[in-house]
Design a protein around this motif. Structure first.
Motif, PDB file in Angstrom:
ATOM      1  N   ILE A 104       0.857  -1.177   0.000  1.00 33.05           N
ATOM      2  CA  ILE A 104       0.000   0.000   0.000  1.00 33.05           C
ATOM      3  C   ILE A 104       0.897   1.232   0.000  1.00 33.05           C
ATOM      4  O   ILE A 104       2.105   1.128   0.274  1.00 33.05           O
ATOM      5  N   GLU A 132      -9.041   4.562  -1.707  1.00 32.16           N
ATOM      6  CA  GLU A 132      -8.894   3.283  -2.436  1.00 32.16           C
ATOM      7  C   GLU A 132      -8.029   2.281  -1.682  1.00 32.16           C
ATOM      8  O   GLU A 132      -8.075   1.083  -1.959  1.00 32.16           O
ATOM      9  N   ARG A 191      -7.529  -2.152  -1.292  1.00 29.40           N
ATOM     10  CA  ARG A 191      -6.246  -2.873  -1.336  1.00 29.40           C
ATOM     11  C   ARG A 191      -6.051  -3.695  -0.073  1.00 29.40           C
ATOM     12  O   ARG A 191      -5.639  -4.856  -0.137  1.00 29.40           O
ATOM     13  N   THR A 201      -5.659   0.479  -7.562  1.00 30.42           N
ATOM     14  CA  THR A 201      -6.363  -0.453  -6.704  1.00 30.42           C
ATOM     15  C   THR A 201      -7.016  -1.540  -7.556  1.00 30.42           C
ATOM     16  O   THR A 201      -7.566  -1.236  -8.609  1.00 30.42           O
TER      17      THR A 201
END
Length: 148
Positions: A32, A47, A51, A80
């Protein structure tokens, strides 16, 4: 970037149901990403919640973080995963998961036989590794991958 379009690490942790340290770990592993605000605090785009959900679901299925990262690396511009992406990712992981299931079933069958007799015979036990002869095949429990 408007602050109402991003979330703090605490907000993401709460909404995703994970610890803040988990988010830091995922970010350290490149799973991330965040931006930093003027006060050098992490700010995540919304988003990231998807993830994190994909990561947690994949982990529950037994997919390693390395495999998740590799799959994410195929997504353009670190975007994502979409529903279509998830379908592709899960299909790709399915073969590996099926192989793991088969290995566990084989192990379960072998352990049941061994536990059933209770003797752990050094001459007959398929799990016994006299004089470590299996070390020539590599490290770890070599018999678990044996198809025989």
């Amino acid at each position: 970037m408007k602050s109402d379009m991003t979330l703090s690490v605490g907000q993401v942790a709460k909404r995703a149901g994970v610890a803040i340290s988990t988010l830091h770990f995922y970010e350290e592993k490149g799973l991330i990403f965040s931006d930093r605000n003027a006060g050098n605090q992490r700010r995540y785009h919304k988003e990231v919640l998807r993830r994190v959900s994909v990561i947690k679901t994949a982990q529950k299925l037994g997919v390693s973080l390395a495999d998740i990262k590799q799959a994410f690396s195929r997504l353009p511009n670190k975007r994502t995963p979409t529903q279509a992406d998830w379908q592709r990712l899960s299909k790709a992981w399915q073969q590996s998961l099926n192989e793991r299931i088969q290995q566990l079933q084989t192990l379960s069958e072998r352990l049941t036989g061994c536990i059933g007799c209770g003797c752990l015979s050094m001459e007959l036990c398929p799990l016994y590794n006299e004089e470590d002869h299996l070390s020539q095949q590599g490290t770890g429990p070599q018999l678990l991958g044996d198809k025989g």
